[in-house]
Motif scaffolding. Sequence first.
Motif, PDB file in Angstrom:
ATOM      1  N   ILE A  82       0.815  -1.223   0.000  1.00 23.78           N
ATOM      2  CA  ILE A  82       0.000   0.000   0.000  1.00 23.78           C
ATOM      3  C   ILE A  82       0.847   1.272   0.000  1.00 23.78           C
ATOM      4  O   ILE A  82       0.584   2.196  -0.766  1.00 23.78           O
ATOM      5  CB  ILE A  82      -0.914   0.078   1.257  1.00 23.78           C
ATOM      6  CG1 ILE A  82      -1.792  -1.165   1.374  1.00 23.78           C
ATOM      7  CG2 ILE A  82      -1.782   1.325   1.201  1.00 23.78           C
ATOM      8  CD1 ILE A  82      -2.659  -1.155   2.622  1.00 23.78           C
ATOM      9  N   GLU A  83       1.862   1.314   0.878  1.00 19.36           N
ATOM     10  CA  GLU A  83       2.500   2.602   1.180  1.00 19.36           C
ATOM     11  C   GLU A  83       3.061   3.349  -0.041  1.00 19.36           C
ATOM     12  O   GLU A  83       2.747   4.542  -0.217  1.00 19.36           O
ATOM     13  CB  GLU A  83       3.578   2.432   2.249  1.00 19.36           C
ATOM     14  CG  GLU A  83       3.883   3.756   2.916  1.00 19.36           C
ATOM     15  CD  GLU A  83       5.191   3.767   3.673  1.00 19.36           C
ATOM     16  OE1 GLU A  83       6.012   2.840   3.486  1.00 19.36           O
ATOM     17  OE2 GLU A  83       5.386   4.726   4.437  1.00 19.36           O
ATOM     18  N   ASP A  86       0.164   4.701  -2.012  1.00 20.99           N
ATOM     19  CA  ASP A  86      -0.488   5.795  -1.280  1.00 20.99           C
ATOM     20  C   ASP A  86       0.370   7.070  -1.352  1.00 20.99           C
ATOM     21  O   ASP A  86      -0.149   8.162  -1.612  1.00 20.99           O
ATOM     22  CB  ASP A  86      -0.716   5.372   0.183  1.00 20.99           C
ATOM     23  CG  ASP A  86      -1.547   6.384   0.950  1.00 20.99           C
ATOM     24  OD1 ASP A  86      -2.313   7.140   0.306  1.00 20.99           O
ATOM     25  OD2 ASP A  86      -1.429   6.434   2.191  1.00 20.99           O
ATOM     26  N   THR A  90      -1.058  10.362  -3.097  1.00 22.22           N
ATOM     27  CA  THR A  90      -1.202  11.530  -2.223  1.00 22.22           C
ATOM     28  C   THR A  90      -0.407  12.709  -2.784  1.00 22.22           C
ATOM     29  O   THR A  90      -0.896  13.849  -2.823  1.00 22.22           O
ATOM     30  CB  THR A  90      -0.718  11.198  -0.789  1.00 22.22           C
ATOM     31  OG1 THR A  90      -1.445  10.062  -0.345  1.00 22.22           O
ATOM     32  CG2 THR A  90      -0.928  12.358   0.165  1.00 22.22           C
ATOM     33  N   ILE A 139      -5.809  -0.980  -1.216  1.00 25.63           N
ATOM     34  CA  ILE A 139      -5.595   0.109  -2.196  1.00 25.63           C
ATOM     35  C   ILE A 139      -6.857   0.245  -3.038  1.00 25.63           C
ATOM     36  O   ILE A 139      -7.344   1.349  -3.305  1.00 25.63           O
ATOM     37  CB  ILE A 139      -4.386  -0.207  -3.117  1.00 25.63           C
ATOM     38  CG1 ILE A 139      -3.101  -0.359  -2.309  1.00 25.63           C
ATOM     39  CG2 ILE A 139      -4.239   0.863  -4.197  1.00 25.63           C
ATOM     40  CD1 ILE A 139      -1.900  -0.838  -3.125  1.00 25.63           C
ATOM     41  N   HIS A 142      -9.694   1.832  -0.834  1.00 23.17           N
ATOM     42  CA  HIS A 142      -9.596   3.198  -0.310  1.00 23.17           C
ATOM     43  C   HIS A 142      -9.019   4.241  -1.267  1.00 23.17           C
ATOM     44  O   HIS A 142      -9.229   5.433  -1.074  1.00 23.17           O
ATOM     45  CB  HIS A 142      -8.764   3.197   0.980  1.00 23.17           C
ATOM     46  CG  HIS A 142      -9.366   2.347   2.054  1.00 23.17           C
ATOM     47  ND1 HIS A 142     -10.477   2.736   2.767  1.00 23.17           N
ATOM     48  CD2 HIS A 142      -9.037   1.107   2.489  1.00 23.17           C
ATOM     49  CE1 HIS A 142     -10.802   1.779   3.622  1.00 23.17           C
ATOM     50  NE2 HIS A 142      -9.947   0.774   3.477  1.00 23.17           N
ATOM     51  N   LEU A 143      -8.255   3.813  -2.253  1.00 27.06           N
ATOM     52  CA  LEU A 143      -7.579   4.800  -3.103  1.00 27.06           C
ATOM     53  C   LEU A 143      -8.068   4.798  -4.554  1.00 27.06           C
ATOM     54  O   LEU A 143      -8.056   5.838  -5.211  1.00 27.06           O
ATOM     55  CB  LEU A 143      -6.052   4.560  -3.082  1.00 27.06           C
ATOM     56  CG  LEU A 143      -5.391   4.707  -1.712  1.00 27.06           C
ATOM     57  CD1 LEU A 143      -3.933   4.256  -1.767  1.00 27.06           C
ATOM     58  CD2 LEU A 143      -5.458   6.157  -1.238  1.00 27.06           C
TER      59      LEU A 143
END
Length: 248
Positions: A82-83, A86, A90, A139, A142-143
């Motif tokens: 994920i990181e 994200d 972002t 992911i 939420h994204l």
Amino acid sequence: MDLRLRLTIMRNFTKIFIMRIDIIAIFPEMFQGPFTESIIKRAVNKGIVDIQLHNLRDYSTDKHKKVDDYPFSAGAGMVMMIEPVDNCITHLKSQRDYDEVIYMSPDGELLNQPLCNRLSLKENLIILCGHYKGIDERIREHLVTMEVSIGDYVLSGGELGAAVLVDSLVRLIPGSIGDEESALSDSFQDGLVSPPVYTRPRNYKGWEVPEILLSGNDKLINDWKLEQSYLRTKERRPKMYEMLKKNV
Ligand code: SAH
């Protein structure tokens, strides 16, 4: 908005329509080639589409630039973490608003002409390319705002799918093809496939061009083309043909 209507408005607009596409991938070099030739290259050079490639590894906080990890469950294949995704999304969202964050996925919405038309009206898109076993489901939850598949088969990565998607969108942006009408007369735009096309010579090894195309009678030629489109649609895309009959 109807595509024809948009094209008409665009033609009368002084401001040129610019579409921005940000692609997140672990193999961004794969886009060299598809994006550096032909219509996409011309559209980029004309400034009507701005395609930015982002190497996901640049958004990894790991010292080895790691972007994948072992799955929680047993089973083969790594999963994209994920990181880094994200972080990248972002970062992009801090610079502008995006209409959609698209994840290329075999089980996503199947890409077809109506979907291409719809997406070609967007201004800012993010396209996320997966690899390995796929991306951490969170992911997607939420994204990602939308998932697109280029067909019911599995590719090794999302890059080729993203290249297909981008090509299908860019050719619909006014100004990318010399004569915008030609994109509108392609297969599927009116729920029909295209009629056959011919060029010179009239006779090649005895293989003749249909006589009617040489008649110079526009009305007859257009009727013939339409008839060919119907016949081909019936034969090659029977479901689409049924829809067409229902809508008449
Ligand atoms: N394990 C997954 C497949 C992963 S393939 C499954 O069985 O569904 C690796 C990546 O390739 C995916 O994350 C996706 O981004 C891309 N991909 C594979 N097939 C695709 C398709 N038909 N359309 C769009 N993207 C695809």
